[in-house]
Design an enzyme around this catalytic site. Sequence first.
Site, PDB file in Angstrom:
ATOM      1  N   ASP A  21       0.874  -1.170   0.000  1.00 15.79           N
ATOM      2  CA  ASP A  21       0.000   0.000   0.000  1.00 15.79           C
ATOM      3  C   ASP A  21       0.911   1.220   0.000  1.00 15.79           C
ATOM      4  O   ASP A  21       1.854   1.297   0.791  1.00 15.79           O
ATOM      5  CB  ASP A  21      -0.863  -0.013   1.269  1.00 15.79           C
ATOM      6  CG  ASP A  21      -2.284   0.447   1.017  1.00 15.79           C
ATOM      7  OD1 ASP A  21      -2.436   1.540   0.443  1.00 15.79           O
ATOM      8  OD2 ASP A  21      -3.216  -0.273   1.399  1.00 15.79           O
ATOM      9  N   ASP A  44      -2.973   4.626  -2.428  1.00 11.24           N
ATOM     10  CA  ASP A  44      -4.069   5.168  -1.636  1.00 11.24           C
ATOM     11  C   ASP A  44      -4.466   6.567  -2.130  1.00 11.24           C
ATOM     12  O   ASP A  44      -3.596   7.441  -2.280  1.00 11.24           O
ATOM     13  CB  ASP A  44      -3.590   5.248  -0.175  1.00 11.24           C
ATOM     14  CG  ASP A  44      -4.696   5.487   0.814  1.00 11.24           C
ATOM     15  OD1 ASP A  44      -5.536   4.598   0.990  1.00 11.24           O
ATOM     16  OD2 ASP A  44      -4.703   6.578   1.430  1.00 11.24           O
ATOM     17  N   GLU A  91      -6.095   3.803  -6.329  1.00 12.13           N
ATOM     18  CA  GLU A  91      -7.370   3.967  -5.608  1.00 12.13           C
ATOM     19  C   GLU A  91      -7.835   5.408  -5.806  1.00 12.13           C
ATOM     20  O   GLU A  91      -7.122   6.348  -5.465  1.00 12.13           O
ATOM     21  CB  GLU A  91      -7.204   3.675  -4.115  1.00 12.13           C
ATOM     22  CG  GLU A  91      -8.552   3.549  -3.420  1.00 12.13           C
ATOM     23  CD  GLU A  91      -8.611   4.140  -2.024  1.00 12.13           C
ATOM     24  OE1 GLU A  91      -9.491   3.738  -1.260  1.00 12.13           O
ATOM     25  OE2 GLU A  91      -7.804   5.025  -1.686  1.00 12.13           O
ATOM     26  N   HIS A 149     -11.513  -3.143   3.231  1.00 10.43           N
ATOM     27  CA  HIS A 149     -11.432  -2.735   4.635  1.00 10.43           C
ATOM     28  C   HIS A 149     -12.171  -1.424   4.914  1.00 10.43           C
ATOM     29  O   HIS A 149     -12.249  -1.014   6.068  1.00 10.43           O
ATOM     30  CB  HIS A 149      -9.957  -2.595   5.017  1.00 10.43           C
ATOM     31  CG  HIS A 149      -9.283  -1.471   4.282  1.00 10.43           C
ATOM     32  ND1 HIS A 149      -9.074  -1.504   2.918  1.00 10.43           N
ATOM     33  CD2 HIS A 149      -8.799  -0.282   4.698  1.00 10.43           C
ATOM     34  CE1 HIS A 149      -8.499  -0.380   2.537  1.00 10.43           C
ATOM     35  NE2 HIS A 149      -8.314   0.377   3.599  1.00 10.43           N
ATOM     36  N   ASP A 150     -12.674  -0.759   3.871  1.00 10.22           N
ATOM     37  CA  ASP A 150     -13.417   0.498   4.045  1.00 10.22           C
ATOM     38  C   ASP A 150     -14.916   0.307   3.835  1.00 10.22           C
ATOM     39  O   ASP A 150     -15.683   1.262   3.961  1.00 10.22           O
ATOM     40  CB  ASP A 150     -12.953   1.545   3.024  1.00 10.22           C
ATOM     41  CG  ASP A 150     -11.515   1.982   3.245  1.00 10.22           C
ATOM     42  OD1 ASP A 150     -11.047   1.947   4.394  1.00 10.22           O
ATOM     43  OD2 ASP A 150     -10.861   2.369   2.244  1.00 10.22           O
TER      44      ASP A 150
HETATM   45  O1  TEU Z   1      -9.571   5.347   1.627  1.00  2.00           O
HETATM   46  C1  TEU Z   1     -10.001   6.385   0.858  1.00  2.00           C
HETATM   47  C2  TEU Z   1     -11.448   6.600   0.813  1.00  2.00           C
HETATM   48  O2  TEU Z   1     -11.894   7.525   0.188  1.00  2.00           O
HETATM   49  C3  TEU Z   1     -12.400   5.727   1.499  1.00  2.00           C
HETATM   50  O3  TEU Z   1     -12.568   4.507   1.068  1.00  2.00           O
HETATM   51  C4  TEU Z   1     -12.464   6.040   2.920  1.00  2.00           C
HETATM   52  O4  TEU Z   1     -12.579   4.927   3.729  1.00  2.00           O
HETATM   53  C5  TEU Z   1     -13.712   6.861   2.996  1.00  2.00           C
HETATM   54  O5  TEU Z   1     -13.466   8.081   2.416  1.00  2.00           O
HETATM   55  C6  TEU Z   1     -14.155   7.140   4.315  1.00  2.00           C
HETATM   56  O6  TEU Z   1     -15.467   7.583   4.173  1.00  2.00           O
HETATM   57  C7  TEU Z   1      -8.211   5.157   1.808  1.00  2.00           C
HETATM   58  C8  TEU Z   1      -7.968   3.940   2.661  1.00  2.00           C
HETATM   59  O7  TEU Z   1      -8.440   2.812   1.991  1.00  2.00           O
HETATM   60  C9  TEU Z   1      -8.623   4.158   3.989  1.00  2.00           C
HETATM   61  O8  TEU Z   1      -8.548   3.022   4.810  1.00  2.00           O
HETATM   62  C10 TEU Z   1      -7.936   5.319   4.641  1.00  2.00           C
HETATM   63  O9  TEU Z   1      -8.571   5.632   5.853  1.00  2.00           O
HETATM   64  C11 TEU Z   1      -7.943   6.552   3.745  1.00  2.00           C
HETATM   65  O10 TEU Z   1      -7.583   6.275   2.407  1.00  2.00           O
HETATM   66  C12 TEU Z   1      -6.921   7.551   4.244  1.00  2.00           C
HETATM   67  O11 TEU Z   1      -5.630   7.045   4.030  1.00  2.00           O
END
Ligand code: TEU
Length: 638
Positions: free
Chosen positions: A111, A225, A275, A348-349
Site C-alpha cells: 500500500d 491510496d 485507488e 477494509h473500508d
Molecule cells: O480510503 C479512501 C477513501 O476515500 C475511502 O474509502 C475512505 O474509507 C472513505 O473516504 C471514508 O469515508 C483510503 C484507505 O483505503 C482508507 O482506509 C484510509 O482511511 C484513507 O484512504 C486515508 O488514508
Amino acid sequence: MSDSTTNDTGPTTAPPAWWTAATVYQIYPRSFADSNGDGVGDLGGIRQRLGHLHDLGVDVIWLSPIYRSPQADNGYDISDYDDVDPLFGTLDEFDALLDEVHALGMKLVMDLVVNHTSDEHPWFVEARSSRDAPKRDWYLWRDPLPSGEGSDAAGTPGAGTYPTAWRSAFSGPAWTLDERTGQYYLHMFASKQPDLNWENPDLRRAVFDMMNRWLDRGVDGFRMDVINHIAKEPSSLAPGASHFVMGGQIHDHLREMHREVFAHRTDRELITVGEMPGVTVDDARLFTAADRHELDMVFQFEHVGLDHGPASKFDNLPFDLVALKRSLSHWQDGLADQGWNSLYLGNHDQPRSVSRFGDDDRYRFESATLLATVLHLHRGTPYVYQGDEIGMTNAGFASIEQYRDIESVNWFDESVAAGADPESLLESLRFRSRDNARTPVPWSGGAAAGFSTGTPWIEGVANHDTVNVEADRAAGDRSVFEHYRRLIALRHESPVVALGSFELLAPDDERLYAFTRTLGDEQLLVLANWSGEPYELDPALHPALRRRSVPQVAIGNVPSGAGLTLAPWAVRGLQSVPAPPRCANRDSGGAARRSGRKMSGAPRSSCRVRPAARGAGGRVRHAARGRAPDASTRRTVG
Ligand code: TEU
C-alpha cells in the site's frame, strides 16, 4: 505494470498483460492472523497462513500498510516509510515473507500512502517547526482569514477564519491550526494525517526514491491510496473553492512517477493500482491507457456509493440491483477498448459484501457465492478481501464501545454533539461502519476463533463458531472457499473470462443479473438470480436458453430448479458457442486468429480447457485448448 508491458488488452499481436488473468487478495494485517498473542495480526501470522492463499490460487497479495505508524487510522498514517511497525514485525520478517510469497508463485503489492503522512513523520515534525523550515513547503499551509471572512469549524462560510469550508473525511474541518506557527495545515482525513504538497519537486523526489527502495527490495508493485487526491490546484485552495481532487497536474505526476520508478524495470512483472474516489470512466480511460504510462488499473467507487444517501455515507439507502447493473456495465463499456478496472464488492473500508448485497442469514452460502461469481466473471481484475472467501458477515456491533475505526467514532461523537439520537446512529453504523469488515479472520471456532492466543484488538463477529475457515473448507459442496477457488482457476484457464467483451442482458430486471462475455466465437453466459425466490428465465433472453441441449456449465453454486428455473440466489456461468461443431474437427487457432489476438484457441463448449500454466513468479499464461477443466469447475445444474 508492463511497459515492458502493458495493459495491452486490445486486438493486437502483443500478449495480454499478465494481470488480466490474475486475482488479487487483500490482507488487512491487523485482522488477518496474530502470531505473538498481542491481539493484533502481524507478519508472522501472515507467514503461517500463506498456504491458505496458495490453496485459493490467488496471484497477488496486497498488504494494507505495515509501515511504522502511530495507528491513528490503522496504518494509513505513516511515520516512517522505510520500516515495519513493531506491532507487525521487523524488516527481516518482511523479507522472509516476501521470499515465501515468491516461492509459492505469488506476488506482493504494498500500500502506498503518499497523499498524506502521519503528523509524527519527521518531514512534518520539521515542516511545522517554523515557517522557514526547509520542508515547510512539503505540506499545505494557509494563513487564517480575517475573522468572519473564512468558514467556521462547522463549515459555515463567512463565520470564521478557516481558509475553505472543506470537511475532513473523518468529520470536522479539513484544516487544523498549528498554534506555534499560526497557520492552518490541510488534512483531507484525520488531523494526524497532514496532506503532502505534490507541487514541491523535492517531495516528489523523496517519494519516488522511497518507492524505488521497496521495488529494489523485491516487492511487485503498489496499490496507491487516494492517489487522485495528490494534485490540489494551488488556486483551488482559495477561500470558497471546493475542488481538491483531480487537480490538473495529476496526470503529470503519475507520468513522472512512471518514468522515475517503473520505466526502467522492463525485466519485472509489476502492477500499479490507483485507488481513486470520485474518478469517472473518462478519467479512468486516461489513467490506464497503456500508451500514456500512468497506471495499470483504477480502483473506482461509483458502485459502492449507490447506497449512500444525500446526507453522508452513513445515510443508508436500500440496495438497488438495477442501479448496480447500470453502474458496473457503464464501466465495462467505458473501458472496453482502452484501460482496465479493478473488480471489488468489499474491502477494509466497506461493509461485508454478503451483508450489503446478499442475504447473510438464510442464504449466506448461496448469496456469497453468487456475488463472487457475478463479480469475477466481469472484465477486470478481481479483488478478494480477506474473509470474503468464507462468506464473513458484518460485525453488527451493539454499542459504540465496540467500535475502533476513527471515521465511525468521530462521526458518532460529532453527530451526538449535534443532537442526533445515538440509537439511530448505531443502527447506521451497524450497516455501514468500516469496522464491519475489520474483525479478526476466524480461522476456527472457539476462543478468539484461532486468530490470536490473546485478546483481539477488536471483537470478532458473533457467528464465528459457524462462519470460520476450518468449517467452511470442510463444507464440501457448500464451501464458499471452494467456490472462490474455482472462480480464480477459471480466470486462469479461460481467455473469455479474462479478455472477453461484456454485454449486459435484461438491464431493467430487478432480480436477474445476466450478461455475456464473448471472445471470438466463444461465449460465456452468466445468469444470476439475485433474490430469495425462484426465478423463471425467459427463453427470449438468450438463444442458448432456447436450444434443447443446455450449454456446459462452467461454474455454478447450487443445483438449480427444473428447466429454466433458477433456485433462490442460484448463479450459473454457461459456456457456449453459437454453432457448436465437433471438438475433434475444430481448427483450434481459428477464433483467436480471427479476433486478432495472440492467444491459442478459446475453449469450445464441447472441448475441454487446459488448466492455466503458472510459470516462475506466478505468471499466468493462457493455455492452449485441450483437456477439461478439473471436474470441480463443472457441475451439472438444472
Ligand atoms: O480510503 C479512501 C477513501 O476515500 C475511502 O474509502 C475512505 O474509507 C472513505 O473516504 C471514508 O469515508 C483510503 C484507505 O483505503 C482508507 O482506509 C484510509 O482511511 C484513507 O484512504 C486515508 O488514508
